[in-house]
Design an enzyme around this catalytic site. Structure first.
Site, PDB file in Angstrom:
ATOM      1  CB  SER B 310      -0.890   0.038   1.251  1.00 49.39           C
ATOM      2  OG  SER B 310      -1.688  -1.110   1.342  1.00 49.39           O
ATOM      3  CG  HIS B 400      -5.493  -1.673   4.697  1.00 50.92           C
ATOM      4  ND1 HIS B 400      -6.193  -2.605   3.973  1.00 50.92           N
ATOM      5  CD2 HIS B 400      -4.899  -0.864   3.772  1.00 50.92           C
ATOM      6  CE1 HIS B 400      -6.020  -2.380   2.674  1.00 50.92           C
ATOM      7  NE2 HIS B 400      -5.235  -1.323   2.527  1.00 50.92           N
TER       8      HIS B 400
END
Lengths: 461, 461, 461, 461
Positions: B310, B400
């Site tokens: 990410s 997340h």
């Protein structure tokens, strides 16, 4: 048992999925003991908090759904009562917002309205919504409401819950989201057997009978929801004919030769059945008829007449409830004169009607000649008999007039089955859907309760 | 113009249907004059009364939908403002019900709650719901909300309407109703080009690039709504790897040989993109990740590690916003000692960071050696930097951690693109989804805002 | 009539297409007059020349196909005789090539072989091949061959034509080109009714019976040709059981509870039927069994035993054809001793068997006890009775031994239907397919005509 | 290596299936050593005997297929040579039958013809047929023939094998068994990239270019075989236009606006490409054009003109091969007079043509004016130039005239690409398919080699 259910997290869900699809799912499960109820109450609260996150919350929904399915009818009612009593909207908070609303200026109203809306979507509904995470979860909820509708008759406290679920289902089953599909002999047998099960107007007696209703001069259409692709919601059976059909026994006779669809000029809607009791109160019929008319006009431009062949379910019951005076008033001078002229043995209309209790009366020509004009006149008045809300008492009439159809023709001995005699002395009715006048008819009916009627039927008065 | 639009009832709708599907629909239409607005107002009221019946009401929806599409941006805003101002809930009636509610006993509350709910579902929303009768009507409403979100920034009065529509869409796009589908090189080109258009994290540069992302060691999954079967709602791109990947440039290099899927032990989620701006605020990402993990576990049992690769979108901006004192405080004694030891020319962290404005700095080994420990320490602190609501300032981190993942590893020079340097000095992060701890992690984060972090990352402090 | 048919070029083919699909196509058409035959002869010649090009040639095929369908059985036979007599290979030319071949060196043989091959593919076959341009043309040709097979019995001159068509169909229906599909209750009703029609071993009595055969512990598989997607070529019905089933009446009893497929360890092939008479002589059964075994092994790894439950169609007839001496010889000393010991009234095996002509004999325990060992011994010998070509006289035995199966078990009263008694005194046989020995068994049978038999059955001798 | 291959019976076939589908299958394998050849020979013989039964024989086919795929080009040629040399028809037996045939009466001929036919279908072909048991086995055989065609150029001994395979493929790929499908932007990317690869007339330069060719005023159709559903056999690209298009650069320019299909009156077939080299010699083009014409007539009744826009591939080469005298003869008095009048510098046609070697000559107006009438006249004669078999030398002309089209129009500067100039000095031709005259045209061409030509083109003479 319950403890096991609630804790049995690792258990494979394929079983449940199976049982949804299953044909012979008839486990007789347990009721809920008071201990179980307490356990369930705690479980539901934990679920509501969703502390493990939305994803696991959905997973718990599956477990609670399985629990529900495993219960006896009594147990299910207890389950729903628990939801209804303890997981309704927060009235304390609602009162608080109402108070504020009354003292707020217009510009401050918006946020309070949203608060109110949030509070009115009750915790129990939020829980129930999550059941759609189940395999075939939408069907689960529809079936749960079917249970609920049954329980509501005796337990009024369940009604608000029922209306909340109805509201949710009405959003999910919005007609714009449905798909119309044609059903024919190429369709899966598993779907066709559902037609047999759900057909509510003229029972399907055999696969031979079913096959006849799906022949080349027949059509069958249903609405489906994309998340319940194997379950018809409502279906309509149509016969393609030459001229308007007046006799259901001829339509259903599978020995009559098929008509080439191109040779037909008329489409007869002879049966329309709702397939999901859990969707009671959410109407699809008018849209389905509209869609079928559009589809047939495109496929077979020769078809210009769209009509029903419908039962008159309440006629006999209404007639039998009339006093002698009322009946006399309805048939009037003229009617009495007619009867007198016939020189019939039965010296009053009521006595005459009594003769119709004998099976096979319609084979007595003399009796028929006497009773036909009398019944026609009374049928005319039946069409105009009204409920307290000003609408006709006949449910089929209400449905079709409400859709913009008109009463076109009545058919003597149109249905000579036992049911046909019991409901309406054998009468059937054609409601006509005149493409260009439907909107106007609807408006006349919706605003003025006007019973739109053909001149032929008007002449029966 | 408007007059024509509103009256042009017979006009073929195939045009409109075409324009929905059309790729290059960019008619520049007119604004709404005050006369037009008056006409539209009357039309909307007539529609609301639905005097011709529900069926024709839906038909009118199509005409009004076409009108909307034909307008200029200004005209569309005027259209929505008219709805927002004049077709909101009936406040008079609401106040009346609020009053009654405050004086009612508990047993009388139920019916009033239903009344309130009816009143709170505003006329404008009832109108908008009917647009789903359009061909691709759900997509129409999603796109209308996209317009609306744009207008809301400047016209606050539109916000309540936006929230009403969001509420409706949240019901229709409930995750339980969505279908996950895999997208691969067998998928229609018309769908694949949407991936190219919607990819928001790592741009797809060519069909060659796209093909690489759909190779045998890649997977792509999306959620679809059954009434919008050609439009992905959200999609995620996954690489099957051996070990956790730390460099996006290696993943995206289409000259690297493919790994046999059976040989992979790790699934890397390297891009997740929302495709429908009109669904802003309705979250699917967590469910999609969950479903993909389940699907991959079944298909490829060798895969045991599920991780992301990410970006760290706010790191550089945050760093550049620190004062010298703040930075000094964060790196602490130890950090300063480290720097001193390096004997670097730049005699303060801030000065050091300035050197990173020069493109290509990462090829200077000496500079890298100096700056790497400094940046790692600061990155650690960035992960713990919080917004006013107590959540991390980094949006990817929030997403997340909120899903129950943990910060597993940081990757020096994981993204050496211009964007990678500009956002985060080239850093990328792996968020790990440890199957068995996800629920616990989620709960820790949800209730205590705990930043769950691996020991390796904790050591950076 | 014919003139019209042949000239009626513009006529819509949808009729014909309809009639192919049609269920009740039973037009009784005309024969061919001698004038008609002359006309047809000319038409066929013109067609063969294909002067308007291949494309129009195919179009003419459709007209001639329609003509064929419109004829009476006698007319169809005349049509085929015309083809057989006048459109065979050119023998003049063939003799010429044969002559050349005999005088050619090896290097010159190749071209002549090709010439021969061209000449041997007769004009009539070239014509018939073009019928595949018809809607459902492959099915047309299969059905034409069905007619032809019937005519061949009396008209030997048609046999070469039949063998040519068989050769062509064998190429088109090569097993490598077929698709195996599972048939279940989700299959179209129109397909399922074909199972009912084509089932050749154990008649399907009702939809209820059919549904039972498609339950969760049953499987049905068929081969399909891609150009005849709605027509099964051959299908097999399988029961999933615990242990090898020995009684067909238990398998077919729809009141027995279903077995969970995961709990089954055995697959019983209890019925295999060819569905297309026109494909006689082209074998699919061995490949279908092989494919089903593979498919079941993958789907349900617990299933380790693959066996049939098969009839013994020729046993009774064979037995009744034996002389008393032959029978005596077969049962031998030991058999006679057994019988004597029973002290039965019937003083010879033949007389004993006569008692079995009485329906219900199997309910007489005493008789059963006497006759069972006798019949078992004779059954053993029946398995070894051979035709002039050295193969067993029982067709079912030939088929399964030829596939590499072995005779595993015989089942006393395995089929107590009238047919079961008439064919085999109620016996049924299990042929076992032992995965690892199939190839070896096949080879033993193919090269040495070895009857592979289990030790249990060998003990019956 | 070979030993392993041949023995490695248990090896999973999923690999092979993968490699068939695989995009980058480029293993460079080994040749066949003499030992390997001996091993293969024995293996083939064993296979031919099929002693383990048909079912296992098919399984062996897969292993031998894998072996073939694993070989180097040289190895594959050796493999095919082995088949060609040693597994041909049995000539001994053939001679025997020929002898008998010559002495047989007509009534005895039939059985011998069948014997001959059996003998002429060679063992090698029986082996090759079994490859269709492979996953994608039909495609395997098509690709094997592609290899074979390449080898045939140098190894004449392989030609009989090639013709045998062609004959088999011609039966399997009979046009009546094929399915026409439309290809558009909804088609799978994996299929579309095959169009890019196989397009043989006007190269597709990018996905943007491809998308333009699939726009709403374009159509693309292909034939597919049911056993090769992902592989187009042949495809045609069509533009819907107003009037007959004369310039390929305009058709291919993706910046031109799309025409609404309903507004088109003409369909232009501007590219037709065979996609499978292994099907060389089996023609589909005429049938495909016919089917597309039928399909378009139904879908878009406004389209009345069907024409091609075709290259003239041999014009320049033919022209450059003419002697000065031949050219002089062709242009004649009149042509020379025309040229003289122009007062051109180049004092002979040949010299004039030399000027056309310079790129960009078409921008020289003066030159164009001089050369255009000359080229037109020569083009007219080119159309009539014939091969030894009496057919035109231009392959495109042969194809379309053979289909019944006529030469309708020639287009000056219809293709200004390098290829267009190199082939035909920029000329393109429209071949018109006049629905009602196609059969007649075909017959004129087939029987009399008549070049059917419009009056406009005839005037060029």
């Amino acid at each position: 048992m319950l403890k096991n259910s609630l804790k049995n997290i690792g258990r494979s869900w394929s079983n449940l999925a199976g049982s949804f699809r299953g044909e012979r799912f008839e486990r007789v499960g347990p009721d809920l003991s008071s201990g179980d109820r307490e356990l369930l109450r705690r479980q539901l609260k934990k679920w509501l908090e969703a502390r493990g996150g939305e994803v696991s919350s959905r997973k718990h929904a599956a477990q609670i759904g399985e629990l529900y399915l495993s219960l006896s009818p009594v147990g299910r009612k207890q389950f729903l009562q628990l939801l209804a009593r303890e997981f309704g909207p927060d009235r304390e908070a609602l009162r608080e917002q109402c108070k504020q609303y009354l003292t707020s200026s217009d510009s401050a109203c918006g946020p309070i309205e949203e608060e109110l809306l949030d509070l009115l979507i009750s915790p129990r509904l939020k829980l129930l919504r999550q059941f759609n995470a189940l395999p075939q979860g939408i069907k689960f909820l529809v079936d749960l409401r079917k249970d609920l509708i049954g329980f509501c008759r005796e337990e009024k406290e369940l009604q608000p819950l029922d209306r909340e679920i109805q509201r949710l289902l009405a959003t999910w089953f919005d007609v714009g989201l449905l798909e119309m599909r044609q059903i024919d002999w190429q369709s899966p047998a598993s779907l066709l057997e559902k037609l047999v099960a759900y057909e509510a107007v003229h029972e399907i007696h055999s696969w031979q009978d079913l096959r006849h209703r799906l022949n080349m001069d027949r059509r069958c259409y249903a609405f489906f929801h994309p998340n319940m692709p194997d379950e018809p919601l409502i279906f309509v059976e149509v016969a393609l004919t030459h001229g308007i059909a007046g006799s259901i026994q001829i339509l259903l006779d599978d020995s009559t030769p098929d008509l080439a669809p191109e040779a037909a000029d008329t489409a007869i809607f002879y049966s329309i059945s709702n397939a999901q009791q859990g969707l009671m109160g959410i109407s699809f019929g008018n849209f389905l008829i509209k869609r079928v008319v559009d589809s047939l006009k495109t496929e077979l431009p020769n078809i210009r007449t769209f009509s029903t062949l419908s039962p008159v379910p309440g006629f006999a019951r209404w007639l039998q409830g009339l006093t002698e005076e009322e009946m006399d008033g309805l048939i009037g001078e003229e009617g009495r004169a007619d009867l007198a002229e016939m020189g019939n043995d039965a010296n009053s209309p009521a006595l005459l009607l009594e003769l119709l209790d004998n099976a096979g009366w319609h084979q007595d020509e003399h009796l028929c000649a006497a009773v036909q004009p009398l019944l026609l006149r009374l049928l005319y008045h039946y069409f105009h008999a009204k409920r307290s809300d000003g609408q006709p008492i006949d449910p089929v009439e209400r449905f079709h007039l409400g859709n913009g159809a008109r009463i076109e023709r009545v058919n003597w001995l149109g249905d000579v089955s036992d049911k046909g005699f019991a409901q309406a002395y054998g009468f059937m009715v054609n409601y006509l859907y005149p493409i260009k006048e439907i909107e106007k008819n609807h408006e006349l009916y919706a605003t003025k309760r006007k019973i739109v009627i053909s001149s032929a039927v008007r002449a029966l008065k």
